[in-house]
Design an enzyme around this catalytic site. Structure first.
Site, PDB file in Angstrom:
ATOM      1  N   GLU A  30     -36.487 -17.916  25.114  1.00  0.00           N
ATOM      2  CA  GLU A  30     -36.445 -19.302  25.564  1.00  0.00           C
ATOM      3  C   GLU A  30     -37.692 -20.122  25.205  1.00  0.00           C
ATOM      4  OE1 GLU A  30     -35.327 -19.322  29.682  1.00  0.00           O
ATOM      5  OE2 GLU A  30     -33.319 -18.562  29.248  1.00  0.00           O
ATOM      6  N   GLU A 141     -27.817 -14.243  27.678  1.00  0.00           N
ATOM      7  CA  GLU A 141     -27.813 -14.379  29.133  1.00  0.00           C
ATOM      8  C   GLU A 141     -26.611 -15.231  29.511  1.00  0.00           C
ATOM      9  OE1 GLU A 141     -31.319 -15.867  31.033  1.00  0.00           O
ATOM     10  OE2 GLU A 141     -32.669 -14.742  29.711  1.00  0.00           O
TER      11      GLU A 141
END
Length: 341
Positions: A30, A141
């Site tokens: 991220e 995710e």
């Protein structure tokens, strides 16, 4: 680049040195480089340069590591979050990344997506990964809360499979009750959904669960006490060719397994397409195409050799006339005929 680094977690896998066919993957998780300028938010020039630098560094240490940027898939074009200096396509076109990723959390208040909107979002990521980036898509995710999780997981994973998604995970399996929002514990009903999904994806990869031996059945071929197992005939190589077909375009994932007792140096894999297929992009290899005939060779500087028992993998995107795609034929490795599966 401190801003992006402050937002970045780097998870390192461990390579199993005793088995060269098993490798882990590194994930830059991220990263963002947001709020620096409107242009930077959309174009992601600075973060792309950082990903290229870090990717080259990791590949320089261990070429067997699979790399992904672990980005969230945000962007105004996707209707999911905003522009944060990490554009889905441009960032993941880095030559050092092996797959794309996104992290859908559709029931968060800032996302507020319906089930159908979530499925469409994931399909868009998959399509952009295959058609624009030319790489497999990993949903690294994913989870929902305050909804029927079994219902959402069932529909989303089924649609993921139908859309040609390449890999998935969820956040997260907990060994004790730590996270009441996204934590999934032993016995949770949604785990049955994920097990079924995992079996589908394993079959897509050419893997099937090992049968459980029956020690009471003397005819069971999986019985480990059988003193005379039937030998398996082995050739010089075995090639797995997995095709994701979208009509006039397609992706292929190719794994070469060296089943010989000697190392294959400077490997070159040759095969024939069934028709007028044309490679438009290739990763983890280089190619020369003459009509239907293709020769793919190792990348410059890494994965040059294949040790006995080891594998190498590459993939490519291509175009064709609709409904003419199919498996490769006449597959050879450095001039020796391979079995295919």
């Amino acid at each position: 680049m401190s801003h992006a680094l402050n937002r970045t977690n780097h998870y390192s896998g461990v390579k199993y040195k005793d088995d060269p066919t098993i490798f882990a993957w590194d994930l830059m998780n991220e990263p963002r480089y947001e709020a620096q300028s409107p242009e930077e938010n959309v174009d992601g020039t600075t973060l792309r340069a950082w990903v290229d630098e870090m990717g080259a560094f990791v590949k320089g240490i261990d070429t067997n590591h699979l790399l992904g940027a672990g980005i969230e898939g945000h962007g105004t074009d996707y209707g999911f979050g905003g522009d944060e200096g990490n554009p889905f396509v441009h960032l993941q076109q880095s030559p050092y990344l092996d797959f794309t990723s996104a992290h859908p959390y559709p029931t968060e208040s800032w996302a507020d997506l319906s089930l159908d909107e979530t499925k469409q979002l994931i399909r868009t990521w998959i399509n952009d990964s295959h058609e624009k980036v030319g790489k497999p898509f990993f949903m690294g995710e994913f989870n929902v809360h305050n909804v029927d999780r079994v219902a959402w997981w069932s529909e989303i994973y089924a649609d993921f499979e139908a859309a040609g998604g390449d890999g998935s995970a969820f956040w997260w399996y907990q060994d004790r009750n730590i996270d009441g929002k996204f934590g999934v514990s032993e016995g949770a009903p949604e785990l049955a959904v994920f097990r079924n999904h995992s079996a589908v994806m394993a079959a897509k990869s050419g893997r099937t669960p090992s049968p459980t031996p029956d020690p009471t059945d003397p005819t069971d071929p999986t019985d480990p006490t059988d003193p005379t197992p039937t030998p398996t005939e082995r050739g010089a190589c075995d090639v797995t060719y997995r095709l994701s077909n979208w009509g006039s375009t397609f992706n292929a994932d190719v794994t070469i397994h060296n089943t010989a007792t000697t190392t294959v140096d400077n490997w070159a894999l040759s095969f024939n397409f069934p028709g007028n297929q044309s490679i438009t992009q290739i990763w983890n290899a280089t190619q020369v195409q003459d009509g239907r005939h293709v020769t793919a060779t190792h990348p410059s500087g890494y994965n040059v050799s294949i040790a006995p028992g080891a594998t190498v993998n590459f993939g490519f995107s291509g175009t064709s006339q609709a409904d003419t795609n199919g498996p490769a034929s006449e597959v050879t490795l450095n001039g020796k005929t391979c079995t295919t599966s």
